[in-house]
Design an enzyme around this catalytic site. Structure first.
Site, PDB file in Angstrom:
ATOM      1  N   SER A   1     104.972  55.000   6.059  1.00 49.73           N
ATOM      2  CA  SER A   1     106.362  55.153   6.519  1.00 49.73           C
ATOM      3  C   SER A   1     106.453  54.664   7.952  1.00 49.73           C
ATOM      4  O   SER A   1     105.442  54.605   8.669  1.00 49.73           O
ATOM      5  CB  SER A   1     106.745  56.636   6.481  1.00 49.73           C
ATOM      6  OG  SER A   1     107.948  56.861   7.171  1.00 49.73           O
TER       7      SER A   1
ATOM      8  N   TYR B   1     105.558  65.807   9.183  1.00 49.66           N
ATOM      9  CA  TYR B   1     105.703  64.633   8.292  1.00 49.66           C
ATOM     10  C   TYR B   1     105.143  63.396   8.999  1.00 49.66           C
ATOM     11  O   TYR B   1     104.366  62.643   8.413  1.00 49.66           O
ATOM     12  CB  TYR B   1     107.165  64.438   7.899  1.00 49.66           C
ATOM     13  CG  TYR B   1     107.349  63.218   7.003  1.00 49.66           C
ATOM     14  CD1 TYR B   1     106.785  63.185   5.723  1.00 49.66           C
ATOM     15  CD2 TYR B   1     108.046  62.096   7.440  1.00 49.66           C
ATOM     16  CE1 TYR B   1     106.923  62.068   4.908  1.00 49.66           C
ATOM     17  CE2 TYR B   1     108.193  60.980   6.625  1.00 49.66           C
ATOM     18  CZ  TYR B   1     107.634  60.964   5.362  1.00 49.66           C
ATOM     19  OH  TYR B   1     107.760  59.852   4.549  1.00 49.66           O
TER      20      TYR B   1
HETATM   21  P1  NDP Z   1     111.227  60.645  -4.160  1.00 45.49           P
HETATM   22  O1  NDP Z   1     111.397  62.082  -3.817  1.00 45.49           O
HETATM   23  O2  NDP Z   1     112.329  59.949  -4.853  1.00 45.49           O
HETATM   24  O3  NDP Z   1     109.879  60.444  -5.009  1.00 45.49           O
HETATM   25  C1  NDP Z   1     108.699  61.143  -4.701  1.00 45.49           C
HETATM   26  C2  NDP Z   1     107.752  61.057  -5.862  1.00 45.49           C
HETATM   27  O4  NDP Z   1     106.540  61.727  -5.510  1.00 45.49           O
HETATM   28  C3  NDP Z   1     108.298  61.740  -7.114  1.00 45.49           C
HETATM   29  O5  NDP Z   1     108.013  60.960  -8.239  1.00 45.49           O
HETATM   30  C4  NDP Z   1     107.530  63.054  -7.164  1.00 45.49           C
HETATM   31  O6  NDP Z   1     107.333  63.419  -8.519  1.00 45.49           O
HETATM   32  C5  NDP Z   1     106.184  62.637  -6.543  1.00 45.49           C
HETATM   33  N1  NDP Z   1     105.480  63.786  -6.016  1.00 45.49           N
HETATM   34  C6  NDP Z   1     105.834  64.581  -4.969  1.00 45.49           C
HETATM   35  N2  NDP Z   1     104.961  65.569  -4.822  1.00 45.49           N
HETATM   36  C7  NDP Z   1     104.013  65.414  -5.792  1.00 45.49           C
HETATM   37  C8  NDP Z   1     102.855  66.137  -6.175  1.00 45.49           C
HETATM   38  N3  NDP Z   1     102.473  67.219  -5.510  1.00 45.49           N
HETATM   39  N4  NDP Z   1     102.132  65.695  -7.228  1.00 45.49           N
HETATM   40  C9  NDP Z   1     102.518  64.597  -7.901  1.00 45.49           C
HETATM   41  N5  NDP Z   1     103.589  63.862  -7.603  1.00 45.49           N
HETATM   42  C10 NDP Z   1     104.340  64.282  -6.559  1.00 45.49           C
HETATM   43  O7  NDP Z   1     110.895  59.917  -2.771  1.00 45.49           O
HETATM   44  P2  NDP Z   1     110.500  58.399  -2.418  1.00 45.49           P
HETATM   45  O8  NDP Z   1     110.423  57.546  -3.613  1.00 45.49           O
HETATM   46  O9  NDP Z   1     111.374  57.982  -1.300  1.00 45.49           O
HETATM   47  O10 NDP Z   1     109.050  58.661  -1.818  1.00 45.49           O
HETATM   48  C11 NDP Z   1     107.886  57.975  -2.236  1.00 45.49           C
HETATM   49  C12 NDP Z   1     106.967  57.809  -1.045  1.00 45.49           C
HETATM   50  O11 NDP Z   1     107.606  57.000  -0.065  1.00 45.49           O
HETATM   51  C13 NDP Z   1     106.595  59.110  -0.327  1.00 45.49           C
HETATM   52  O12 NDP Z   1     105.227  59.051   0.029  1.00 45.49           O
HETATM   53  C14 NDP Z   1     107.466  59.090   0.938  1.00 45.49           C
HETATM   54  O13 NDP Z   1     106.883  59.806   1.995  1.00 45.49           O
HETATM   55  C15 NDP Z   1     107.510  57.606   1.209  1.00 45.49           C
HETATM   56  N6  NDP Z   1     108.603  57.131   2.041  1.00 45.49           N
HETATM   57  C16 NDP Z   1     109.923  57.366   1.702  1.00 45.49           C
HETATM   58  C17 NDP Z   1     110.936  56.861   2.491  1.00 45.49           C
HETATM   59  C18 NDP Z   1     112.382  57.107   2.219  1.00 45.49           C
HETATM   60  O14 NDP Z   1     113.195  57.022   3.163  1.00 45.49           O
HETATM   61  N7  NDP Z   1     112.782  57.372   0.991  1.00 45.49           N
HETATM   62  C19 NDP Z   1     110.632  56.026   3.657  1.00 45.49           C
HETATM   63  C20 NDP Z   1     109.237  55.879   3.939  1.00 45.49           C
HETATM   64  C21 NDP Z   1     108.282  56.379   3.136  1.00 45.49           C
HETATM   65  P3  NDP Z   1     107.404  64.904  -9.102  1.00 45.49           P
HETATM   66  O15 NDP Z   1     108.357  65.693  -8.270  1.00 45.49           O
HETATM   67  O16 NDP Z   1     107.840  64.709 -10.526  1.00 45.49           O
HETATM   68  O17 NDP Z   1     106.001  65.375  -9.012  1.00 45.49           O
HETATM   69  C1  8X3 Z   2     110.753  58.368   5.475  1.00 41.59           C
HETATM   70  C2  8X3 Z   2     111.511  57.641   6.500  1.00 41.59           C
HETATM   71  O1  8X3 Z   2     112.599  57.817   8.773  1.00 41.59           O
HETATM   72  O2  8X3 Z   2     112.846  59.715   7.268  1.00 41.59           O
HETATM   73  O3  8X3 Z   2     109.396  58.224   5.651  1.00 41.59           O
HETATM   74  O4  8X3 Z   2     110.750  59.286   8.348  1.00 41.59           O
HETATM   75  S1  8X3 Z   2     111.928  58.658   7.795  1.00 41.59           S
END
Ligand code: NDP
Ligand code: 8X3
Length: 257
Positions: free
Chosen positions: A139, A152
């Site tokens: 991120s 985070y």
């Molecule tokens: P979502 O919440 O849409 O997706 C997160 C996914 O992670 C879900 O499929 C969830 O599945 C899975 N997950 C969470 N906890 C667990 C667990 N304990 N075991 C297994 N699976 C898990 O968020 P994003 O798609 O945005 O996030 C994906 C990644 O991208 C993360 O690492 C996030 O930190 C990162 N990210 C996101 C950004 C954003 O602004 N959206 C920006 C930068 C990075 P389930 O709940 O079914 O287990």
């Molecule tokens: C998710 C993006 O800007 O909320 O990793 O940290 S931010």
């Protein structure tokens, strides 16, 4: 056929990655905790792209569960060429002193330890074959720190350190390690961060056009389609209206009577 395992496919980036990799011809192992969503996605991948799909329902925070899930894979899925460590979350956005210890633990256990468990379990077979690609979803929070980002940001800084460390240690085994570092993207991320408060989550993206999961799938496609002699270290991507982790240019909404 090349096989990819993606963690966290039940929404957001993970789901978009699965759809994109299926389009590119991968055999897929999709994972997450919400079984019905995994089953729905598997059906869609099979019917839309005709790709073989295995779905594994487990929590990446539980090392034994990760091990058991991988051991349950049918033989045709057991050779994993690409691991996408995507499962992760932010929990809370309050100043450190007002944050919950339970939220800290969820973030550290998922974002760091989950990534470590999956990598530790899959790397040996990559070493044996002297090839493989690992893509960690980090991120902009892994590069910068912003108010209320505390743990985070720390977890994603750790992901960046691990990505760099793994790349160095796995060089001699012919394994490439990359990361993608997105800025604001509208997925279920903010709903989870604000503990299910959809109104608060919506406000995060007010007045700007956030990244879409497909934008990050574009980045993954670029990484996985590089020739063997090219390794992408990291791709930092933000919406055009985001200048850094905490400065965005938002359009002022005028209400017309
Ligand atoms: P979502 O919440 O849409 O997706 C997160 C996914 O992670 C879900 O499929 C969830 O599945 C899975 N997950 C969470 N906890 C667990 C667990 N304990 N075991 C297994 N699976 C898990 O968020 P994003 O798609 O945005 O996030 C994906 C990644 O991208 C993360 O690492 C996030 O930190 C990162 N990210 C996101 C950004 C954003 O602004 N959206 C920006 C930068 C990075 P389930 O709940 O079914 O287990
Ligand atoms: C998710 C993006 O800007 O909320 O990793 O940290 S931010």
């Amino acid at each position: 056929m090349t096989t990819a395992l993606i963690t966290g496919c039940t929404s957001g980036f993970g789901e978009a990655f699965a759809l994109r990799l299926a389009k590119l011809g991968y055999r897929l192992i999709i994972t997450g905790r919400r079984k019905s969503r995994l089953e729905r996605l598997a059906e869609r991948l099979e019917s839309q792209y005709g790709r073989p799909v295995a779905n594994l329902c487990f929590d990446v925070r539980d090392c034994k569960a990760c091990e058991k899930a991988l051991a349950s894979l049918p033989p045709e899925f057991s050779r994993i060429d690409l691991l996408v460590n995507n499962a992760g979350l932010a929990a809370g956005a309050s100043p450190f002193d007002e944050s919950l210890l339970d939220d800290f633990e969820r973030m550290l256990d998922t974002n760091i330890k989950g990534l470590l468990y999956m990598t530790k379990l899959i790397v040996p077979q990559m070493i044996e074959r002297k090839s493989g690609l690992i893509v960690n979803i980090s991120s902009i929070a892994g590069v910068e720190v912003y108010p209320g980002g505390n743990v985070y940001c720390a977890s994603k800084h750790a992901v960046n350190a691990l990505t760099k460390g793994l790349r160095i240690d796995l060089l001699k085994h012919g394994i490439k390690v990359s990361s993608i570092s997105p800025g604001m993207a509208e997925t279920e991320f903010s709903i989870v961060r604000y503990h299910g408060d959809e109104e608060k989550a919506k406000k995060v993206y007010e007045g700007l056009s956030p990244l879409l999961a497909e934008d990050i799938a574009d980045a993954l496609e670029f990484i996985v389609t590089r020739p063997p002699h090219v390794c992408i270290h990291d791709m930092l991507i933000t919406p055009s209206q985001q200048g850094n982790a905490y400065i965005s240019h938002r359009e002022v909404r005028t209400v017309t009577p």
